[in-house]
Design an enzyme around this catalytic site. Structure first.
Site, mmCIF file in Angstrom:
data_model
loop_
_atom_site.group_PDB
_atom_site.id
_atom_site.type_symbol
_atom_site.label_atom_id
_atom_site.label_comp_id
_atom_site.label_asym_id
_atom_site.label_seq_id
_atom_site.Cartn_x
_atom_site.Cartn_y
_atom_site.Cartn_z
ATOM 1 N N GLY A 10 17.683 40.379 -11.475
ATOM 2 C CA GLY A 10 18.904 40.261 -10.674
ATOM 3 C C GLY A 10 19.793 39.159 -11.242
ATOM 4 C CD GLU A 101 7.073 37.699 -9.404
ATOM 5 O OE1 GLU A 101 8.047 37.904 -8.621
ATOM 6 O OE2 GLU A 101 5.923 38.076 -9.168
ATOM 7 C CB ILE A 125 19.422 33.597 -5.482
ATOM 8 C CG1 ILE A 125 18.843 34.962 -5.081
ATOM 9 C CG2 ILE A 125 20.662 33.738 -6.329
ATOM 10 C CD1 ILE A 125 19.697 35.703 -4.051
ATOM 11 C CG ASP A 126 14.594 35.580 -4.706
ATOM 12 O OD1 ASP A 126 15.612 35.712 -4.015
ATOM 13 O OD2 ASP A 126 14.091 36.512 -5.374
ATOM 14 C CD GLU A 221 15.377 40.208 0.425
ATOM 15 O OE1 GLU A 221 16.233 41.088 0.505
ATOM 16 O OE2 GLU A 221 15.006 39.710 -0.663
HETATM 17 O O1 F6P Z 1 15.391 38.361 -6.786
HETATM 18 C C1 F6P Z 1 16.719 38.248 -6.419
HETATM 19 C C2 F6P Z 1 17.066 39.241 -5.347
HETATM 20 O O2 F6P Z 1 18.419 39.039 -4.975
HETATM 21 C C3 F6P Z 1 16.166 39.214 -4.114
HETATM 22 O O3 F6P Z 1 16.459 38.154 -3.249
HETATM 23 C C4 F6P Z 1 16.411 40.579 -3.537
HETATM 24 O O4 F6P Z 1 15.323 41.043 -2.771
HETATM 25 C C5 F6P Z 1 16.574 41.437 -4.761
HETATM 26 O O5 F6P Z 1 16.936 40.567 -5.829
HETATM 27 C C6 F6P Z 1 17.630 42.504 -4.625
HETATM 28 O O6 F6P Z 1 17.605 43.290 -5.757
HETATM 29 P P1 F6P Z 1 18.729 44.326 -6.160
HETATM 30 O O7 F6P Z 1 19.868 43.542 -6.757
HETATM 31 O O8 F6P Z 1 18.080 45.209 -7.152
HETATM 32 O O9 F6P Z 1 19.177 45.031 -4.913
#
Ligand code: F6P
Length: 341
Positions: A10, A101, A125-126, A221
């Site tokens: 992401g 990760e 961001i996590d 979430e």
């Molecule tokens: O790992 C970053 C993140 O924004 C998470 O917080 C979220 O669950 C996920 O990526 C969302 O992924 P995508 O951009 O594929 O919807």
């Protein structure tokens, strides 16, 4: 030397600041810098482009990533040989992999199994990566969520409502806890802490019985509400469930309204948390990480990752970053909990 740079997973604010720092320090040393497009997919499909001074102009405040990104996993699609071939065919000597990760997990395996000359930079961001105190992108996400909570406060107060704010964070509650503390949340629900909906509602009710007519509830979430939590389990190439599809915010809001009778609304912040310009703190952290990564390349210290320990930029083995999830410790949650109800 020819140094490749890729951004995977992401996107998040600060990626471009890392690219700029890697490039600037490498140029000074007379190295060439090559951008790999769209994460590991760029090495699978041979999508590379030279980066010069013109390409890195104006990058420091710019959100997203000029290289593009993807969640392509060369191990999952059995294209590891292709990654190695593209790397060699383009005359690359080193790769700076900027990711979380998943991206760093691939880098770790490539280094362990093939001696691949890679160094890592921790992004997400996590803030859930071990071996570093903070990842860049996190501070910006917390800033965005805090601003949203501040804004929701005024409308919650005007209407005597409960406002549920769903934030990202995957299986950890870093964004929820930090923005909840900063924004003065009355309740924060995160995956790491087994606060039930029932108990959360009791806190809200007791707050209202003390004369408060509104409440702000921040939910991560990944918080487990119980019931059909894992329905719609759409998996990405790294096997992650798309947590946003579980709609925890909406389901929680319904529960709160039913159990307390208070009018409740929900705001899902979603990808707004990953967009736009990085905060000064993230720009600085990303810049320091980029310089460190370029130095690790220069010293030939592959299989390492730039990390923040206290206020110092250090380097750690790549495998430490992905060995385990960095969850929110109890003492941080205790700070948040002091203001519940
Ligand atoms: O790992 C970053 C993140 O924004 C998470 O917080 C979220 O669950 C996920 O990526 C969302 O992924 P995508 O951009 O594929 O919807």
């Amino acid at each position: 030397m020819k140094v490749g740079v890729l951004t995977g997973g992401g996107d998040c604010p600060g990626l471009n600041a890392v690219i700029r720092a890697v490039a600037r320090r490498s140029f000074v040393r007379g190295h060439e810098v090559v951008g790999v497009r769209e994460g590991w997919r760029g090495l699978v499909d041979g999508k590379l482009e030279p980066l010069g001074n013109r390409e890195i102009n104006g990058l420091l405040p710019r959100g997203g990533t000029i290289l593009g990104t993807s969640r392509t996993n060369p191990y999952k699609i059995e294209r590891v040989e292709q990654v190695l071939e593209t790397f060699a065919a383009n005359g690359l000597d080193a790769l700076v992999a900027i990711g979380g990760e998943d991206t760093l997990g691939v880098a770790t395996r490539l280094y362990a199994e093939h001696g691949f000359p890679v160094v890592g930079v921790p992004k997400t961001i996590d803030n859930d990566l071990s071996a570093t105190d903070y990842t860049f992108g996190f501070d910006t996400a917390v800033f965005i969520c805090t601003e949203a909570i501040d804004r929701l406060h005024t409308t919650a107060e005007s209407h005597n409502r409960v406002m549920v704010v769903e934030v990202m964070g995957r299986h950890t509650g870093w964004i929820a806890v930090m923005s909840g503390i900063a924004g003065g949340a009355d309740m924060i629900l995160i995956p790491e802490q087994p606060v039930s909906v029932e108990d959360a509602c009791k806190e809200i009710q007791s707050r209202h019985s003390r004369g408060k007519d509104f409440s702000i509830v921040v939910v991560s979430e990944g918080y487990e509400l119980g019931g059909d939590d894992d329905r719609a389990a759409d998996l990405d190439e790294f096997g992650h469930v798309r947590l946003s599809e579980r709609g925890v915010g909406h389901r929680l809001a319904q529960e709160i309204e039913q159990r307390t009778g208070f009018e409740t609304r929900v705001t899902v912040l979603g990808h707004v948390q990953r967009g736009g310009s990085p905060t000064p703190r993230d720009r600085i952290l990303a810049t320091r990480y980029g310089l460190k990564a370029a130095d690790l390349v220069q010293e030939g210290r592959f299989g390492r990752m730039a990390a923040l320990h206290g206020d110092a930029i250090v380097d750690v083995p790549l495998e430490e970053a992905t060995a385990e999830l960095k969850t929110v410790p109890d003492d941080w949650f205790a700070v948040a909990r002091a203001f519940f109800g």
